[in-house]
Design a protein around this motif. Structure first.
Motif, short mmCIF file in Angstrom:
data_model
loop_
_atom_site.label_atom_id
_atom_site.label_comp_id
_atom_site.label_asym_id
_atom_site.label_seq_id
_atom_site.Cartn_x
_atom_site.Cartn_y
_atom_site.Cartn_z
N PRO A 43 12.44 10.30 55.17
CA PRO A 43 11.42 11.42 55.01
C PRO A 43 10.78 11.48 53.89
CG PRO A 43 13.08 12.38 56.36
CD PRO A 43 13.79 11.22 55.78
N ALA A 44 9.56 11.40 53.78
CA ALA A 44 8.67 11.58 52.74
C ALA A 44 8.83 12.77 52.00
CB ALA A 44 6.89 11.15 52.73
N ALA A 45 9.32 12.77 50.68
CA ALA A 45 9.43 14.04 50.18
C ALA A 45 8.40 14.76 49.43
CB ALA A 45 10.42 13.89 48.85
N VAL A 46 8.22 15.82 49.39
CA VAL A 46 7.03 16.39 48.90
C VAL A 46 7.01 16.37 47.42
CG1 VAL A 46 5.76 18.97 48.66
CG2 VAL A 46 7.15 18.35 50.88
N PRO A 47 6.01 15.88 46.91
CA PRO A 47 5.82 15.67 45.45
C PRO A 47 6.06 17.01 44.92
CG PRO A 47 3.73 15.40 46.30
CD PRO A 47 4.64 15.46 47.62
N GLN A 48 6.75 16.87 43.70
CA GLN A 48 6.85 17.96 42.77
C GLN A 48 5.59 18.47 42.03
OE1 GLN A 48 9.43 20.19 43.09
NE2 GLN A 48 9.86 18.86 44.80
N ALA A 49 4.89 17.44 41.35
CA ALA A 49 3.73 17.49 40.55
C ALA A 49 2.53 17.76 41.53
CB ALA A 49 3.68 16.33 39.60
N LYS A 50 1.70 18.48 40.63
CA LYS A 50 0.25 18.63 41.43
C LYS A 50 -0.43 17.44 41.48
CE LYS A 50 -0.10 23.67 40.88
NZ LYS A 50 -1.05 24.77 40.17
N GLY A 51 -1.03 17.06 42.61
CA GLY A 51 -1.68 15.88 42.73
C GLY A 51 -1.57 15.31 44.15
N PRO A 52 -2.20 14.16 44.52
CA PRO A 52 -2.09 13.32 45.85
C PRO A 52 -0.82 12.73 46.27
CG PRO A 52 -3.55 12.31 44.25
CD PRO A 52 -3.20 13.49 43.68
N HIS A 53 -0.38 12.92 47.19
CA HIS A 53 0.84 12.64 47.73
C HIS A 53 0.44 11.15 48.76
CE1 HIS A 53 4.78 12.58 50.52
NE2 HIS A 53 4.80 11.50 49.26
N ARG A 82 -2.00 7.11 37.85
CA ARG A 82 -1.88 8.27 36.54
C ARG A 82 -2.55 7.68 35.50
NH1 ARG A 82 3.72 11.30 37.39
NH2 ARG A 82 3.57 11.56 39.61
N ALA A 83 -2.61 6.38 35.25
CA ALA A 83 -3.24 5.96 33.96
C ALA A 83 -4.70 6.18 33.97
CB ALA A 83 -2.90 4.38 33.53
N GLN A 84 -5.10 6.39 35.31
CA GLN A 84 -6.76 6.64 35.41
C GLN A 84 -6.79 8.17 35.64
OE1 GLN A 84 -8.63 4.09 37.93
NE2 GLN A 84 -7.81 2.24 37.33
N GLY A 85 -5.90 9.06 35.52
CA GLY A 85 -6.05 10.52 35.35
C GLY A 85 -5.72 11.18 36.84
N ILE A 86 -5.17 10.23 37.72
CA ILE A 86 -4.90 10.69 39.03
C ILE A 86 -3.39 10.94 39.21
CG2 ILE A 86 -5.03 10.35 41.44
CD1 ILE A 86 -7.45 8.60 41.22
N GLN A 114 5.81 16.00 56.99
CA GLN A 114 4.77 16.49 56.20
C GLN A 114 3.56 15.68 56.42
OE1 GLN A 114 5.97 18.25 53.87
NE2 GLN A 114 7.91 18.40 54.58
N LYS A 115 2.52 16.34 55.40
CA LYS A 115 1.23 15.51 55.80
C LYS A 115 0.79 14.93 54.27
CE LYS A 115 -3.33 16.64 57.11
NZ LYS A 115 -4.54 17.71 57.49
N PRO A 116 1.07 13.96 54.14
CA PRO A 116 0.47 13.20 52.97
C PRO A 116 -0.95 13.22 52.59
CG PRO A 116 1.42 11.48 54.26
CD PRO A 116 1.65 12.88 54.86
N ASP A 117 -1.33 13.17 51.51
CA ASP A 117 -2.96 13.00 51.47
C ASP A 117 -3.30 11.78 51.73
OD1 ASP A 117 -3.44 15.83 49.85
OD2 ASP A 117 -1.68 14.71 48.84
N LEU A 118 -2.70 10.56 51.94
CA LEU A 118 -2.84 9.31 52.19
C LEU A 118 -1.77 8.22 52.84
CD1 LEU A 118 -5.42 7.30 52.28
CD2 LEU A 118 -4.62 6.40 49.90
N VAL A 119 -1.96 7.60 53.56
CA VAL A 119 -0.98 6.52 53.82
C VAL A 119 -1.53 5.19 53.83
CG1 VAL A 119 0.40 5.72 56.09
CG2 VAL A 119 0.07 8.02 55.43
N LEU A 120 -0.76 4.18 53.13
CA LEU A 120 -1.20 2.78 53.22
C LEU A 120 -0.34 2.18 54.15
CD1 LEU A 120 -0.90 2.37 49.28
CD2 LEU A 120 -2.71 3.42 50.47
N ILE A 121 -1.11 1.21 54.90
CA ILE A 121 -0.19 0.46 55.95
C ILE A 121 -0.26 -0.98 55.42
CG2 ILE A 121 0.14 -0.11 58.33
CD1 ILE A 121 -1.25 2.57 59.16
#
Length: 234
Positions: A43-53, A82-86, A114-121
């Motif tokens: 299961p996808a863990a909830v990210p600790q840092a603030k920002g999109p998951h 992250r290098a682009q500030g995200i 969980q509800k991630p902000d985006l899923v890549l398939i």
């Protein structure tokens, strides 16, 4: 699988199915088939840092077959964002050898409520290389996208096209799957995920399918714009 028909260059004729069974079409050595026992499909863990998951659901192209986990596409995409500030967190839910049916079977477990902000398939390459039914691949991907629609999770569909050796009839049924489903589900689309590496020296492993670390960087560069655009605004 480049330039709209050079799909998954098979190298010297013999590569087709054997390369698949050595990589995309077969679980990595020591990898378990059970989602519950597989670290990458936990299961996808909830990210600790603030920002999109972001959750990257797919096969060996995401799992990082033949390279180390930090060199795999999800890890390098996270670094590039992250290098682009995200301040994104990208969970690698790639399992080598997975078909669209495998992805459909484990999508709920992978999300883990969980509800991630985006899923890549990135799924379908193994279906194609094994000669599985394009109609079933379409139905499986449609099922995954429907589940994500129900949760209101945006998607980037990393597309695939049929290898030339699969024949014109197979390609006619397989190739439209990704643009058709992207339109139906309002998903962002990368028409051909491996377009930036096919047939390019140093970009693919000896199997002429999977990316080298340099190939992963090329794939990230080619797709990061689509990923950024698909992230929820604000």
């Amino acid at each position: 699988m480049q330039v709209l028909r050079q799909v998954q260059v098979m190298g010297a004729a013999a590569l087709a199915m054997t390369a698949l069974l050595g990589g995309c079409g077969q679980k990595d050595a020591g990898a378990t088939v059970s989602a519950q026992d597989s670290a990458v499909s936990a299961p996808a863990a909830v990210p600790q840092a603030k920002g999109p998951h972001i959750v990257a659901l797919g096969d060996s192209l995401l799992a990082g077959y033949g390279i180390t986990p930090p060199e795999a596409y999800p890890a390098r995409l996270e670094a590039a964002l992250r290098a682009q500030g995200i301040n994104a967190t990208v969970t690698n839910a790639g399992v080598s050898g997975d078909t669209t049916a495998d992805g459909l079977a484990r999508i709920d477990f992978t999300l883990g409520g969980q509800k991630p902000d985006l899923v890549l398939i990135s799924l379908g390459g193994n279906d194609m290389l094994r000669g599985l039914s394009p109609q079933q691949a379409r139905a499986n991907l449609d099922g995954i996208l429907t589940k994500l629609d129900e949760k209101k999770i945006p998607v980037v569909l990393l597309g695939m096209m049929a290898a030339p050796n699969m024949g014109a009839a197979y390609a006619k049924a397989f190739d439209p799957i990704y643009p058709d489903l992207a339109k139906k589900h309002h998903a962002a689309l990368v028409p051909l995920f491996v377009a930036s590496i096919n047939g390019k020296e140093g970009m693919q492993l000896p199997d002429h399918i999977h990316p080298t670390p340099a190939g992963v960087e090329a794939m990230v560069k080619a797709t990061i714009g689509t990923v950024k655009d698909a992230l929820p605004k604000g």
